[in-house]
Design a protein around this motif. Structure first.
Motif, PDB file in Angstrom:
ATOM      1  N   ASP B 139       0.602  -1.301  -0.218  1.00 51.44           N
ATOM      2  CA  ASP B 139       0.203   0.030   0.120  1.00 51.44           C
ATOM      3  C   ASP B 139       0.468   1.222  -0.318  1.00 51.44           C
ATOM      4  N   TRP B 204      -1.073  -1.870   4.358  1.00 48.97           N
ATOM      5  CA  TRP B 204      -0.536  -3.186   4.575  1.00 48.97           C
ATOM      6  C   TRP B 204       0.386  -3.621   3.131  1.00 48.97           C
ATOM      7  N   GLN B 205       1.549  -4.755   3.770  1.00 53.44           N
ATOM      8  CA  GLN B 205       2.126  -4.735   2.667  1.00 53.44           C
ATOM      9  C   GLN B 205       2.452  -6.565   2.883  1.00 53.44           C
ATOM     10  N   ALA B 206       3.271  -7.440   1.918  1.00 57.99           N
ATOM     11  CA  ALA B 206       3.475  -8.427   1.875  1.00 57.99           C
ATOM     12  C   ALA B 206       4.210  -9.031   0.984  1.00 57.99           C
ATOM     13  N   ILE B 236       4.270  -9.931   6.219  1.00 56.34           N
ATOM     14  CA  ILE B 236       3.608  -9.139   5.690  1.00 56.34           C
ATOM     15  C   ILE B 236       3.214  -8.837   7.442  1.00 56.34           C
ATOM     16  N   SER B 237       3.240  -7.278   6.901  1.00 57.47           N
ATOM     17  CA  SER B 237       2.453  -6.463   8.057  1.00 57.47           C
ATOM     18  C   SER B 237       2.261  -5.290   7.960  1.00 57.47           C
ATOM     19  N   TYR B 238       0.936  -5.159   8.896  1.00 54.39           N
ATOM     20  CA  TYR B 238       0.230  -4.031   9.073  1.00 54.39           C
ATOM     21  C   TYR B 238       0.975  -2.636   9.310  1.00 54.39           C
TER      22      TYR B 238
END
Lengths: 122, 352
Positions: B139, B204-206, B236-238
């Protein structure tokens, strides 16, 4: 080598479109020269809604022998990448074919690719 | 015969990757989740840091680079290449920015990179790693930002009009393309503003990556060729902001010769801003050896990071390990270090 010759029919106006590819951003300036390659006159373009391309309408009575020069600065938003643009001359009322041309260059953001195109009208 | 098979295998691997690869990208600024997956899995799998990495941007360059990597006796050691040829072919070449935003497939392919690396092994054998990295979601990708796009377009429009018409348009057109000799300051300002805004946004990132390693046969025939290891990463991170985020990562590796598997999932919660942050980390390692014996360990850590200067941080870390990974026992540790962009200097360390 983005220098193309184009045969112009009687249709007016000539529509010239530049599209920015490789998911990049660009901006262009367009100039019409006389048959000696002198006295450039700027042609104002309109930016289409999605920002991907610019359209220039060349409203001239006689394009015979004249030269259309376009310069585009193109940069990717993700770097480093290839800046790429494509030009298309459409001649709505004429008998000549549409002329498609493109150019690309590896570039970096802040130092965009300087892409040049020219169309020589017969 | 061995040489031919090695060359053939390299060629097959390269060719088999080509249809898969249609994309590429560099990680976003401060891309926490994405950065947890190595940019170049092949280099990571071989544990090498090549000083020269080839980055071809055309098919022609790619072909030249690869041919230079294969000698008369098979693949050469100390070769490293990273490429992202989405823009080499029609998939990327004809993708505009708005098409990229509307089309998940274009985004997916544009976020794939391939890395290849070689290094020498005993008996003149060569280990070859092939890495594949895919960013599934990002994102924080700058291509999403319409503000950045508008800012850059306006800056470019001003710059191109300032250049004006060339005195010799035919010559200018024949030259075709050139890189602007100097940075356009207004574009650089757009980027700076974008990075500052990005730190306030959430998303988000993955990413995932995979890198098998194989080895050619020894030149004297004493060691057969074959697979050496398999390695995989995921993250994966938010981020509520790019400085306050929750992150889950996992790494799996298999040592083929030792028949040993290692699986290491971890979680991190980071709270703070660009000047100071506090992180809690929990990681678990599970190892299964050739005898099917399992050993595992849990590592817990707390990290406080304080910015001292633009690229200098003070890190204070305290942690403990519990489990059967190291014979001897559970242990605790504390450390204080100065951290720079790519290095750190330990100031204090205690282990028990």
């Amino acid at each position: 080598m983005p220098l193309a010759e184009i045969t112009i029919g009687k249709g007016r106006p000539i529509t010239f479109t530049i599209t920015y590819l490789n998911a990049g951003v660009g901006a262009a300036a367009c100039y019409l020269y006389n048959s000696q390659g002198l006295s450039p006159k700027e042609i104002v373009g309109t930016v289409t809604n999605n920002g991907d391309s610019q359209v220039f309408d060349v409203q001239e009575a006689d394009l015979t022998g004249r030269l259309l020069f376009i310069r585009a600065l193109v940069t990717p938003l993700k770097v480093p990448d290839v800046g790429r643009a494509q030009t298309l001359v459409k001649e709505p009322g004429g008998s000549g074919k549409n002329q498609l041309n493109d150019a690309e260059l590896v570039t970096d953001m802040g130092k965009p690719a300087d892409l040049r195109f020219a169309y020589q009208f017969k | 015969m061995t040489i031919r098979r090695s060359k053939l295998r390299v060629a097959i691997l390269l060719v088999s990757f080509i249809p898969l690869v249609v994309g590429a990208e560099e990680p976003s600024a401060d891309a926490a989740g994405v950065l947890e997956v190595p940019n170049s899995p092949a280099f990571e799998a071989l544990n090498v840091s090549p000083t020269k990495v080839l980055r071809p941007t055309t098919v022609k360059e790619f072909a030249f680079d690869v041919s230079s990597a294969i000698g008369a006796n098979g693949p050469k050691p100390a070769f490293a290449i990273e490429f992202a040829p989405i823009w080499w072919w029609f998939v990327g070449k004809n993708t505009t920015l708005s098409q990229w935003r509307q089309n998940y497939s274009a985004r997916f392919w544009s976020r794939m990179t391939i890395s290849l690396a070689t290094t020498s092994r005993d008996h003149n054998a060569v280990a070859i790693a092939e890495g594949l990295r895919i960013v599934l979601v990002d994102d924080f990708d700058p291509r999403w930002s319409t503000e950045l796009e508008t800012c850059v377009r306006n800056a470019l429009q001003e710059a191109v009009r300032k250049l004006g018409p060339p005195a010799d348009p035919r010559k200018a057109a024949t030259e075709g393309a050139a890189t602007m000799p100097a940075t356009i300051d207004a574009v650089a300002e757009c980027t700076k503003k974008h990075v500052a805004d990005q730190r306030k946004s959430e998303g988000w990132q993955a990413a995932i990556a995979f890198a098998p390693v194989e080895r050619t046969s020894a030149s004297d025939g004493s060691v057969p060729g074959g697979w050496e290891s398999f390695n995989a990463w995921s993250a994966i991170s938010y981020g509520w902001t790019q400085r306050t985020l929750a992150l889950l990562t996992a790494r799996w590796s298999r040592d083929v010769n030792a028949n040993k598997n290692t699986f290491t999932p971890a979680a991190r919660l980071k709270l703070g801003d660009e000047n100071q942050s506090f992180s809690l980390e929990a990681g678990w390692s599970l190892i299964r050896d050739a005898g099917c014996n399992l050993s595992n360990g849990v590592e817990l850590a707390a990290l406080y990071e304080q910015r001292l200067a633009a690229t200098v941080f003070l890190d204070v870390k305290a942690g403990g390990t519990i489990g059967t990974l190291s014979p001897g026992a559970d242990r605790i540790s504390t450390s204080i270090a100065l951290k720079f962009d790519t290095s750190s200097i330990p100031l204090f360390s205690y282990k028990k």
